[in-house]
Design an enzyme around this catalytic site. Structure first.
Site, PDB file in Angstrom:
ATOM      1  N   GLU A 119       0.880  -1.181   0.000  1.00 20.20           N
ATOM      2  CA  GLU A 119       0.000   0.000   0.000  1.00 20.20           C
ATOM      3  C   GLU A 119       0.912   1.225   0.000  1.00 20.20           C
ATOM      4  OE1 GLU A 119      -2.396   2.779  -0.387  1.00 20.20           O
ATOM      5  OE2 GLU A 119      -3.263   0.761  -0.449  1.00 20.20           O
ATOM      6  N   ASP A 139      -5.716  -5.036  -7.649  1.00 19.55           N
ATOM      7  CA  ASP A 139      -6.934  -4.223  -7.630  1.00 19.55           C
ATOM      8  C   ASP A 139      -6.540  -2.762  -7.512  1.00 19.55           C
ATOM      9  OD1 ASP A 139      -9.425  -3.107  -7.349  1.00 19.55           O
ATOM     10  OD2 ASP A 139      -9.747  -3.822  -5.310  1.00 19.55           O
ATOM     11  N   ALA A 176       3.231  -0.804  -5.946  1.00 20.35           N
ATOM     12  CA  ALA A 176       3.102  -2.200  -6.359  1.00 20.35           C
ATOM     13  C   ALA A 176       3.690  -2.472  -7.743  1.00 20.35           C
ATOM     14  CB  ALA A 176       1.636  -2.615  -6.347  1.00 20.35           C
TER      15      ALA A 176
END
Length: 285
Positions: free
Chosen positions: A122, A167, A147
């Site tokens: 994150e 996602d 990421a």
């Protein structure tokens, strides 16, 4: 603009994603070998649907709220995948209050076994702090990191088995998702046996068709599409539905996913006419 999932937590797209995530992990649990769960955009790990952002959007009212209001006689007849999902939602609500709703990392840690491990990314500092506060588990490594570059540093994992859940916030991943097509190609090349799942919004069917054609041209085999559209394709509501592209889906996952989505569709649909739930192979063996 920095995306904040707090506005969208518990909506129909979250329900679909989390039901299918649990089934992917359940299938991985079927083998007596450890695996790694990798979440590229972990979010806060847990959300409060009674908070101002969730109340402002009200999206959860047409998602998890519809399911928890169902009579027990209905949910007892639901597929095992749905019952497993609702049981875990209720577990968090009992612990943290009736407005609590889990994020993907929370579901994953609950579904994993003692031998399994998680790597969760994150990059937003304040959201990462919430993730750190909400996910306290020795099996989970939390990384305040982008990421797109972080993923390549952790695959293939030592366990050689596992699942990557992608996602993104879809702030830069626009059009027909060219960055994600490239990411999937590179990730699959580095870890050809890994299960890779990409969640994506469905707002424009023509755009999704272009994305699918790009994925077909990658040469990657075993690509499964899972979709739920709660509105007809031509309804200008912003988000008509969502999909999950799964590369290397585990054995029996496609059947379980289809059973779960067919059950969810009538409970989550927003229009009496149109919309659909479907599971199909984009590319076979």
């Amino acid at each position: 603009m920095n995306y904040r999932h707090h506005f969208h937590a518990g909506n129909f797209a979250d329900v679909m994603k989390h039901v299918l995530l649990l089934q992917l992990l359940t299938r991985l649990n079927a083998k007596d070998k450890a695996y790694r769960y990798i979440d590229t955009h972990g979010g806060a790990g847990e959300y409060d649907l009674s908070s101002a952002p969730a109340q402002k959007s009200g999206e959860f009212l047409n998602g998890i709220h519809r399911l928890v209001k169902l009579d027990d006689s209905i949910t007892r007849q639901a597929p095992i995948a749905i019952q497993q999902y609702l049981k875990l939602v209720e577990k968090l609500r009992a612990q943290r209050g009736r407005g609590a709703y889990p994020g993907s990392p929370w579901f994953a840690v609950e579904a994993m076994r003692e031998m399994d491990k998680a790597t969760i990314f994150e990059m937003q500092p304040d959201v990462f702090q919430q993730l750190y506060d909400n996910i306290r588990d020795k099996r989970a490594g939390l990384h305040e990191r982008d990421a797109y570059e972080g993923l390549m540093g952790v695959i293939p994992p030592p366990e050689k088995r596992g699942l990557v859940m992608i996602d993104p916030p879809y702030e830069i991943e626009r059009k027909d998702f060219p960055q994600l097509v490239q990411l999937l190609q590179i990730a699959h090349k580095k870890w050809p046996t890994g299960v890779i799942a990409l969640w994506y919004p469905i707002k424009d069917r023509a755009m999704i068709e272009r994305f699918e054609k790009k994925m077909q041209k990658t040469g990657i085999r075993r690509q499964l599409i899972c979709e739920i559209c709660v509105w007809p394709d031509d309804t200008p509501v912003g988000l008509n539905g969502c999909g999950l592209l799964v590369i290397n889906p585990p054995w029996q996952f496609s059947n379980q996913a289809d059973e779960a989505l067919q059950w969810l569709f009538p409970h989550l649909r927003m229009s009496e006419n149109g919309g659909h739930a479907a599971v199909r192979w984009l590319v076979g063996e």
